[in-house]
Structure formats: structure tokens, C-alpha cells
Motif scaffolding. Structure first.
Motif, PDB file in Angstrom:
ATOM      1  N   TYR A   3      64.551 -81.463 -58.400  1.00 49.31           N
ATOM      2  CA  TYR A   3      64.742 -81.885 -57.276  1.00 49.31           C
ATOM      3  C   TYR A   3      64.528 -80.718 -56.403  1.00 49.31           C
ATOM      4  O   TYR A   3      64.914 -79.744 -56.394  1.00 49.31           O
ATOM      5  CB  TYR A   3      66.217 -82.294 -57.294  1.00 49.31           C
ATOM      6  N   LYS A  40      76.161 -89.520 -56.322  1.00 50.02           N
ATOM      7  CA  LYS A  40      75.670 -89.901 -57.651  1.00 50.02           C
ATOM      8  C   LYS A  40      74.895 -88.685 -58.525  1.00 50.02           C
ATOM      9  O   LYS A  40      74.934 -88.799 -59.622  1.00 50.02           O
ATOM     10  CB  LYS A  40      75.070 -91.257 -57.645  1.00 50.02           C
ATOM     11  N   MET A  41      74.721 -87.641 -57.845  1.00 53.05           N
ATOM     12  CA  MET A  41      74.094 -86.737 -58.451  1.00 53.05           C
ATOM     13  C   MET A  41      74.828 -85.658 -59.292  1.00 53.05           C
ATOM     14  O   MET A  41      76.118 -85.457 -58.860  1.00 53.05           O
ATOM     15  CB  MET A  41      73.334 -85.939 -57.379  1.00 53.05           C
ATOM     16  N   ASP A  42      74.544 -85.171 -60.311  1.00 55.97           N
ATOM     17  CA  ASP A  42      75.460 -84.508 -61.328  1.00 55.97           C
ATOM     18  C   ASP A  42      75.843 -83.102 -60.374  1.00 55.97           C
ATOM     19  O   ASP A  42      75.073 -82.651 -59.545  1.00 55.97           O
ATOM     20  CB  ASP A  42      74.872 -84.246 -62.582  1.00 55.97           C
ATOM     21  N   ASP A  43      77.338 -82.565 -60.453  1.00 55.03           N
ATOM     22  CA  ASP A  43      77.958 -81.673 -59.664  1.00 55.03           C
ATOM     23  C   ASP A  43      77.072 -80.518 -59.783  1.00 55.03           C
ATOM     24  O   ASP A  43      76.879 -79.879 -58.681  1.00 55.03           O
ATOM     25  CB  ASP A  43      79.442 -81.520 -60.078  1.00 55.03           C
ATOM     26  N   ALA A  44      76.760 -79.936 -60.894  1.00 52.74           N
ATOM     27  CA  ALA A  44      75.968 -78.680 -61.167  1.00 52.74           C
ATOM     28  C   ALA A  44      74.640 -78.691 -60.133  1.00 52.74           C
ATOM     29  O   ALA A  44      74.370 -77.791 -59.360  1.00 52.74           O
ATOM     30  CB  ALA A  44      75.748 -78.462 -62.586  1.00 52.74           C
ATOM     31  N   THR A  45      73.874 -79.779 -60.233  1.00 55.57           N
ATOM     32  CA  THR A  45      72.445 -80.023 -59.634  1.00 55.57           C
ATOM     33  C   THR A  45      73.052 -79.965 -58.209  1.00 55.57           C
ATOM     34  O   THR A  45      72.304 -79.300 -57.462  1.00 55.57           O
ATOM     35  CB  THR A  45      71.714 -80.888 -60.097  1.00 55.57           C
ATOM     36  N   GLU A  46      73.709 -80.912 -57.819  1.00 55.90           N
ATOM     37  CA  GLU A  46      74.203 -81.314 -56.251  1.00 55.90           C
ATOM     38  C   GLU A  46      74.796 -79.858 -55.850  1.00 55.90           C
ATOM     39  O   GLU A  46      74.116 -79.462 -54.595  1.00 55.90           O
ATOM     40  CB  GLU A  46      75.106 -82.259 -56.261  1.00 55.90           C
ATOM     41  N   ASN A  47      75.721 -78.845 -56.322  1.00 53.56           N
ATOM     42  CA  ASN A  47      76.033 -77.880 -55.652  1.00 53.56           C
ATOM     43  C   ASN A  47      75.104 -76.620 -55.598  1.00 53.56           C
ATOM     44  O   ASN A  47      74.915 -75.918 -54.513  1.00 53.56           O
ATOM     45  CB  ASN A  47      77.168 -77.346 -56.489  1.00 53.56           C
TER      46      ASN A  47
END
Length: 61
Positions: A3, A40-47
Motif C-alpha cells: 500500500y 477498514k484497514m488494519d490499524d498497524a498498516t493504517e497508522n
């Protein structure tokens, strides 16, 4: 996959500045608007992605 995300904060006025001058983090736009753009993106990736304002992997032609 891999991403990437980028955000721009552009004033509503004429400018001759290059587009990369307006790059900001998605986090900063979310804080200003109160909108979570990727709920809806997992938090680790999103952050990780949202805090970045690195534009070097993008091409502005």
C-alpha cells in the motif's frame, strides 16, 4: 500487496508552486476534517501509512 498513500492540502488560490509543496500526511487531513478515511484497514498498516508525508516514491509530471 503493498500500500501507498499520499495527501495534498492545496489552498483555493492561484499558485505556481510545484505539487509536492502541498503534500501532507493523511493523519493531518483526518485531524482537520474528523474523517477516518481508511476505517477498514488494519490499524498497524493504517497508522504507518497515514503518518507519512514522503512523496519521493510518487511521480509528479
Amino acid at each position: 500487496g503493498k500500500y501507498r498513500m499520499i495527501a495534498f492540502l492545496v489552498p483555493n488560490e492561484k499558485s505556481d508552486k510545484p505539487l509536492y509543496d502541498f503534500v501532507v500526511s493523511v493523519d493531518s487531513i483526518e485531524k482537520m476534517t474528523g474523517i477516518d478515511f481508511f476505517p477498514k484497514m488494519d490499524d498497524a498498516t493504517e497508522n504507518s501509512l497515514e503518518k507519512s508525508s514522503d512523496y519521493k516514491a510518487w511521480s509528479f509530471n
